[in-house]
Design a protein around this motif. Structure first.
Motif, short mmCIF file in Angstrom:
data_model
loop_
_atom_site.label_atom_id
_atom_site.label_comp_id
_atom_site.label_asym_id
_atom_site.label_seq_id
_atom_site.Cartn_x
_atom_site.Cartn_y
_atom_site.Cartn_z
N GLU A 18 8.35 -1.01 5.16
CA GLU A 18 8.54 -0.21 3.94
C GLU A 18 8.01 -0.95 2.71
O GLU A 18 7.32 -0.37 1.87
CB GLU A 18 10.02 0.13 3.74
CG GLU A 18 10.27 0.97 2.51
CD GLU A 18 11.74 1.27 2.26
OE1 GLU A 18 12.00 2.11 1.39
OE2 GLU A 18 12.61 0.67 2.92
N ALA A 21 4.26 -0.90 2.73
CA ALA A 21 3.75 0.42 2.35
C ALA A 21 3.86 0.62 0.84
O ALA A 21 2.92 1.13 0.21
CB ALA A 21 4.52 1.50 3.09
N LEU A 22 4.98 0.23 0.27
CA LEU A 22 5.17 0.35 -1.18
C LEU A 22 4.16 -0.52 -1.94
O LEU A 22 3.61 -0.10 -2.95
CB LEU A 22 6.60 -0.03 -1.57
CG LEU A 22 7.68 0.94 -1.14
CD1 LEU A 22 9.07 0.33 -1.35
CD2 LEU A 22 7.56 2.26 -1.88
N GLY A 24 1.21 -1.33 -0.91
CA GLY A 24 -0.07 -0.64 -0.79
C GLY A 24 -0.19 0.51 -1.77
O GLY A 24 -1.23 0.70 -2.42
N GLU A 25 0.88 1.30 -1.90
CA GLU A 25 0.89 2.40 -2.86
C GLU A 25 0.71 1.88 -4.29
O GLU A 25 -0.05 2.44 -5.07
CB GLU A 25 2.22 3.17 -2.79
CG GLU A 25 2.34 4.15 -1.68
CD GLU A 25 3.64 4.91 -1.78
OE1 GLU A 25 3.85 5.63 -2.77
OE2 GLU A 25 4.47 4.78 -0.84
N HIS A 26 1.44 0.82 -4.60
CA HIS A 26 1.38 0.24 -5.95
C HIS A 26 -0.04 -0.21 -6.26
O HIS A 26 -0.57 0.05 -7.35
CB HIS A 26 2.37 -0.93 -6.05
CG HIS A 26 2.56 -1.45 -7.42
ND1 HIS A 26 1.79 -2.47 -7.94
CD2 HIS A 26 3.43 -1.09 -8.39
CE1 HIS A 26 2.19 -2.71 -9.17
NE2 HIS A 26 3.19 -1.89 -9.47
N LEU A 28 -2.81 0.90 -4.88
CA LEU A 28 -3.65 2.09 -4.97
C LEU A 28 -3.53 2.73 -6.36
O LEU A 28 -4.53 3.04 -7.00
CB LEU A 28 -3.26 3.10 -3.89
CG LEU A 28 -4.00 4.43 -3.91
CD1 LEU A 28 -5.48 4.23 -3.60
CD2 LEU A 28 -3.37 5.39 -2.91
N TYR A 29 -2.30 2.91 -6.83
CA TYR A 29 -2.09 3.49 -8.16
C TYR A 29 -2.71 2.61 -9.24
O TYR A 29 -3.30 3.10 -10.19
CB TYR A 29 -0.60 3.70 -8.45
CG TYR A 29 0.08 4.71 -7.55
CD1 TYR A 29 -0.60 5.83 -7.08
CD2 TYR A 29 1.40 4.56 -7.17
CE1 TYR A 29 0.01 6.76 -6.27
CE2 TYR A 29 2.02 5.49 -6.35
CZ TYR A 29 1.33 6.59 -5.90
OH TYR A 29 1.95 7.51 -5.10
N GLN A 56 4.29 7.20 -11.22
CA GLN A 56 4.37 6.93 -9.79
C GLN A 56 4.37 5.42 -9.52
O GLN A 56 5.13 4.94 -8.67
CB GLN A 56 3.20 7.59 -9.06
CG GLN A 56 3.30 9.09 -9.02
CD GLN A 56 2.03 9.73 -8.47
OE1 GLN A 56 0.93 9.40 -8.88
NE2 GLN A 56 2.20 10.67 -7.54
N LYS A 57 3.54 4.71 -10.24
CA LYS A 57 3.45 3.26 -10.07
C LYS A 57 4.79 2.61 -10.42
O LYS A 57 5.26 1.72 -9.70
CB LYS A 57 2.33 2.71 -10.95
CG LYS A 57 2.06 1.24 -10.77
CD LYS A 57 0.90 0.80 -11.65
CE LYS A 57 0.86 -0.71 -11.75
NZ LYS A 57 -0.11 -1.17 -12.73
N VAL A 60 7.39 3.27 -7.67
CA VAL A 60 7.14 2.42 -6.50
C VAL A 60 7.61 0.99 -6.79
O VAL A 60 8.25 0.35 -5.95
CB VAL A 60 5.65 2.45 -6.09
CG1 VAL A 60 5.32 1.37 -5.09
CG2 VAL A 60 5.30 3.82 -5.54
#
Length: 75
Positions: A18, A21-22, A24-26, A28-29, A56-57, A60
């Motif tokens: 988890e 994944a977070l 990676g999202e951070h 990406l944003y 969103q960033k 996350v």
């Protein structure tokens, strides 16, 4: 993110799916924001997108920090 949080992230991300994944999202944003913010001019739609990406960033990051604080308490 402060130095302690970065150290915890480096330590626990490889074993926590988890958290990885977070992270990676951070990232990406962050890259999407950099691309939009580097433009000399943005359309109104792009301005809305920038605000959405920032929100969103932050969401996350808040989740990541909560997980890292849990690890810090357990250590």
């Amino acid at each position: 993110m402060d130095q302690r949080e970065r150290e915890l992230l480096e330590k626990y991300a490889p074993q926590d799916e988890e958290l990885r994944a977070l992270q990676g999202e951070h990232t990406l944003y962050d890259k999407q924001l950099e691309k939009l913010e580097s433009k000399p001019y943005r359309t109104p739609a792009e301005d809305v997108q920038v605000k959405q990406l920032k929100k969103q960033k932050l969401e996350v990051k808040t989740k990541m920090v909560a997980i890292l604080e849990k690890y810090a308490r357990e250590a």
